[in-house]
Design an enzyme around this catalytic site. Structure first.
Site, PDB file in Angstrom:
ATOM      1  N   CYS A   1      -6.211   4.826  -3.815  1.00  0.00           N
ATOM      2  CA  CYS A   1      -6.385   2.887  -3.682  1.00  0.00           C
ATOM      3  C   CYS A   1      -7.169   2.564  -4.754  1.00  0.00           C
ATOM      4  O   CYS A   1      -7.243   1.362  -4.764  1.00  0.00           O
ATOM      5  CB  CYS A   1      -6.112   2.813  -2.309  1.00  0.00           C
ATOM      6  SG  CYS A   1      -5.361   3.533  -1.121  1.00  0.00           S
TER       7      CYS A   1
ATOM      8  N   HIS B   1     -10.133  -2.812  -2.168  1.00  0.00           N
ATOM      9  CA  HIS B   1      -9.735  -2.018  -0.886  1.00  0.00           C
ATOM     10  C   HIS B   1     -11.327  -2.014  -0.617  1.00  0.00           C
ATOM     11  O   HIS B   1     -12.225  -2.606  -0.510  1.00  0.00           O
ATOM     12  CB  HIS B   1     -10.285  -0.255  -2.017  1.00  0.00           C
ATOM     13  CG  HIS B   1      -9.952   1.164  -1.170  1.00  0.00           C
ATOM     14  ND1 HIS B   1     -11.046   0.713  -0.049  1.00  0.00           N
ATOM     15  CD2 HIS B   1      -9.016   1.482  -0.459  1.00  0.00           C
ATOM     16  CE1 HIS B   1     -10.943   1.974   0.839  1.00  0.00           C
ATOM     17  NE2 HIS B   1      -9.396   2.118   0.684  1.00  0.00           N
TER      18      HIS B   1
ATOM     19  N   ASP C   1       1.091  -0.814   0.137  1.00  0.00           N
ATOM     20  CA  ASP C   1       0.316   0.145   0.039  1.00  0.00           C
ATOM     21  C   ASP C   1       0.737   0.914   0.143  1.00  0.00           C
ATOM     22  O   ASP C   1       1.671   1.368   0.963  1.00  0.00           O
ATOM     23  CB  ASP C   1      -0.745  -0.006   1.989  1.00  0.00           C
ATOM     24  CG  ASP C   1      -1.836   0.709   1.342  1.00  0.00           C
ATOM     25  OD1 ASP C   1      -2.730   1.375  -0.127  1.00  0.00           O
ATOM     26  OD2 ASP C   1      -3.462   0.931   1.523  1.00  0.00           O
ATOM     27  N   ASP C   2       0.607   2.532  -0.744  1.00  0.00           N
ATOM     28  CA  ASP C   2       1.148   2.774  -1.274  1.00  0.00           C
ATOM     29  C   ASP C   2       2.945   2.973  -0.751  1.00  0.00           C
ATOM     30  O   ASP C   2       3.898   4.396  -0.555  1.00  0.00           O
ATOM     31  CB  ASP C   2       1.070   4.268  -0.191  1.00  0.00           C
ATOM     32  CG  ASP C   2      -0.471   4.560  -0.321  1.00  0.00           C
ATOM     33  OD1 ASP C   2      -1.164   3.691  -0.869  1.00  0.00           O
ATOM     34  OD2 ASP C   2      -0.929   5.450   0.440  1.00  0.00           O
TER      35      ASP C   2
ATOM     36  N   ASP D   1      -0.105  -0.572  -5.086  1.00  0.00           N
ATOM     37  CA  ASP D   1      -1.334   0.485  -6.091  1.00  0.00           C
ATOM     38  C   ASP D   1      -0.941   1.740  -6.716  1.00  0.00           C
ATOM     39  O   ASP D   1      -0.905   2.224  -7.204  1.00  0.00           O
ATOM     40  CB  ASP D   1      -2.426   0.710  -5.084  1.00  0.00           C
ATOM     41  CG  ASP D   1      -2.188   0.941  -4.212  1.00  0.00           C
ATOM     42  OD1 ASP D   1      -0.397   1.278  -3.294  1.00  0.00           O
ATOM     43  OD2 ASP D   1      -3.582   1.237  -2.685  1.00  0.00           O
ATOM     44  N   HIS D   2       0.300   2.950  -5.485  1.00  0.00           N
ATOM     45  CA  HIS D   2       0.165   3.534  -6.407  1.00  0.00           C
ATOM     46  C   HIS D   2       1.539   4.039  -5.128  1.00  0.00           C
ATOM     47  O   HIS D   2       1.680   3.570  -4.409  1.00  0.00           O
ATOM     48  CB  HIS D   2      -0.266   4.539  -6.399  1.00  0.00           C
ATOM     49  CG  HIS D   2      -1.078   5.005  -5.256  1.00  0.00           C
ATOM     50  ND1 HIS D   2      -1.015   5.280  -4.186  1.00  0.00           N
ATOM     51  CD2 HIS D   2      -2.974   4.383  -4.438  1.00  0.00           C
ATOM     52  CE1 HIS D   2      -1.592   5.395  -3.214  1.00  0.00           C
ATOM     53  NE2 HIS D   2      -2.983   4.447  -3.726  1.00  0.00           N
TER      54      HIS D   2
END
Ligand SMILES: *[C@@H]1O[C@H](CO)[C@@H](O)[C@H](O)[C@H]1NC(C)=O
Ligand SMILES: *[C@@H]1O[C@H](CO)[C@@H](O)[C@H](O)[C@H]1NC(C)=O
Ligand SMILES: *[C@@H]1O[C@H](CO)[C@@H](O)[C@H](O)[C@H]1NC(C)=O
Ligand SMILES: *[C@@H]1O[C@H](CO)[C@@H](O)[C@H](O)[C@H]1NC(C)=O
Length: 371
Positions: free
Chosen positions: A71, A125, A36-37, A317-318
Site C-alpha cells: 500500500c 497510506h 484498496d487491494d 493500489d495493487h
C-alpha cells in the site's frame, strides 16, 4: 506495451490541460476513486456492473500495473508520480518530504493551480509514510476525512458460526446492524462524499479523492453480498501450487492471513502449507462479495457526480493473489498482485479499451484534428 499507474499524475495533468485548451475556459472537477487491494477482475466470473459501466463510458486500460504490491509505496508512487526506486521508499516507515525530497503530489499540483482538494478515506497510506496527516496541508485544502469506525478495522467483530464467538477472522461477512456504530468505514466514507457532492457551494473546481478500504483483508462486508456470489459458482484458482522452478524469494508465506483466527485454526503448516480447498473457495467467494460491495459503493457515489464536468479516475493500489501460485497475499511480483484496474472517464474523451496513455491522447488529437 504495459503502463504503470505512476504515470497517472502526468496523464491526468496533461488530460486536464488538453481538455481545457479545447472545450471551454471552465475547469473540470476531478473525482479520484482509489480502491484498496482490488485486483484486475475483468477476466473473472464476477460481475461488477458499476465499475464496468464506468469502464464502458471511459478509457479502460487493460494492461496497467502498480509499481509495487504494497500500500504505502504504491500510493506514494502514484501520488508523487515517482517510482519507488526514485523515492527509495519500499515500506511504511518514511515520509518522502522529510527523508527524500519535497516533491509535489498530484492533489498538491491541483491545489496550487486553482483547485480545492479533498481526501476521504484511505488515499495516502495513513501513519508515518504521510507524516500522520495524509500529507495535509500540502496536498489538501481541508484536513482529510477518516471514517470514525475505521478504528475497529482489526477488531473481533466477525461472528464465527463454528465457535459461536466474535473473532478476528479473515472471512468476515457481517450484519451491519451489529457492527460498532451500526455501520462500516466505507459506508461512512460514501456518506461523507455524497454530502460533499450534494452540498458543495463553491464555484472553484475541486479534486475529490475517495479511498475505499475494501476488499483489503479482513474481508469484511455486509453479509447479503454473499447471495450475489453463490459458492457453487465460485471457481478454484488456476495454478494453485507454487512452481518448483521459481525461486523462493518470489513467494511470500502470507503471515497476515495465517494469523487471522479462522485461518489459524486450520493449522496450516508454516511456511509452505497450502490453503485447504474448501477454504480457498470460501476466501475467493468473500473477496468477490467484498468487490461487489465496493462496486455498489462506486455506483452510489457516481449517481451524485455531474459527469458533464467531472473527470473520473478509478484505480487500485495493487492486486491480491487469490490462491494463484499458492499465494493469498499482495507482496509478490506476480500479475495477480500487480495488475490493477485503471479507468479514465472524462467529458469529451471517447470510450475505448486501450493500453497506454499516449494512445489515449493520440486518439483525442486525431479526433479533434478531423473535426
Ligand atoms: C516544501 O514545499 C512546500 C510547497 O511548495 C513549501 O511550502 C515548503 O516551504 C517546502 N519545504 C521545504 C523544506 O522546502
Ligand atoms: C512532519 O511532522 C513533524 C511532526 O509534526 C513536523 O515537525 C514536520 O515538520 C512535518 N514535516 C513536514 C514536511 O511538514
Ligand atoms: C451556499 O451559498 C449561498 C450564497 O453564499 C448561501 O446563501 C447558502 O446558505 C449556502 N448553502 C450552503 C449549503 O452552505
Ligand atoms: C489444530 O491444532 C490444535 C492443537 O494442536 C488441535 O486441537 C486442532 O484440532 C487442530 N485443528 C485442525 C483443523 O487440525
Amino acid at each position: 506495451m504495459s503502463f504503470s499507474v505512476f504515470s497517472l499524475i502526468k496523464s491526468l495533468i496533461i488530460l486536464q490541460m488538453y481538455l481545457q485548451s479545447f472545450s471551454s475556459a471552465t475547469k473540470n472537477n476531478i473525482l479520484f476513486i482509489f480502491v484498496d487491494d482490488l485486483r484486475h477482475l475483468s477476466d473473472e466470473t464476477i460481475n461488477l456492473p458499476n465499475i464496468k459501466k464506468l469502464a464502458g463510458e471511459g478509457v479502460n486500460f487493460k494492461n496497467a500495473f502498480a509499481q509495487q504490491a504494497l500500500c504505502a509505496p504504491s500510493r506514494n508512487s502514484i501520488l508523487t508520480g515517482r517510482r519507488p526506486d526514485s523515492l527509495r521508499l519500499y515500506d511504511f516507515y518514511n515520509y518522502w518530504r522529510d527523508s527524500v525530497g519535497n516533491f509535489t503530489t498530484l492533489p498538491q499540483f491541483f491545489k496550487e493551480n486553482g483547485y480545492e482538494t479533498y481526501s476521504i478515506g484511505k488515499v495516502f497510506h495513513p501513519g508515518r509514510s504521510s507524516n500522520f496527516t495524509d500529507d495535509y496541508p500540502y496536498s489538501w485544502s481541508e484536513y482529510p476525512f477518516h471514517p470514525p469506525t475505521e478504528k475497529y478495522k482489526d477488531a473481533a467483530v466477525c461472528y464465527d458460526k463454528e465457535t459461536k464467538k466474535f473473532q478476528k477472522n479473515l472471512v468476515c461477512p457481517v450484519n451491519v446492524k451489529y457492527q460498532p456504530g451500526q455501520t462500516l468505514p466505507d459506508l461512512e466514507s460514501l456518506e461523507h462524499a455524497i454530502n460533499f457532492l450534494s452540498n458543495r457551494n463553491s464555484s472553484q473546481p475541486f479534486l475529490l479523492a475517495v479511498g475505499f478500504y475494501k476488499p483489503h483483508i479482513p474481508i469484511k462486508f455486509p453479509e447479503h453480498y454473499l447471495e450475489k456470489i453463490p459458492i457453487n459458482k465460485v471457481k478454484p484458482q488456476r495454478h494453485p501450487y507454487m512452481s518448483a522452478e521459481i525461486p523462493l524469494v518470489s513467494w511470500h508465506p502470507w503471515t497476515d492471513v495465517r494469523r487471522r483466527d479462522d485461518i489459524a485454526r486450520l493449522n496450516i503448516s508454516f511456511p509452505l502449507g497450502l490453503m485447504p480447498y474448501d477454504w480457498s473457495i470460501k476466501i475467493r467467494q468473500s473477496y468477490y462479495a467484498a468487490a461487489s460491495y465496493v462496486d455498489d459503493l462506486v455506483g452510489e457515489l457516481m449517481s451524485y457526480v455531474d459527469t458533464r464536468k467531472t473527470i473520473v479516475v478509478f484505480t487500485s493500489d495493487h492486486g491480491w493473489s487469490l490462491g494463484e501460485n499458492g499465494l493469498w497475499a499482495k507482496y509478490s511480483n506476480f500479475d495477480a498482485a500487480l495488475k490493477v484496474p485503471l479507468i479514465f472517464s472524462a467529458p469529451g474523451i471517447p470510450s475505448k479499451n486501450i493500453h497506454t496513455p499516449v494512445e489515449m491522447l493520440r486518439s483525442h488529437v486525431d479526433k479533434n484534428n478531423m473535426n
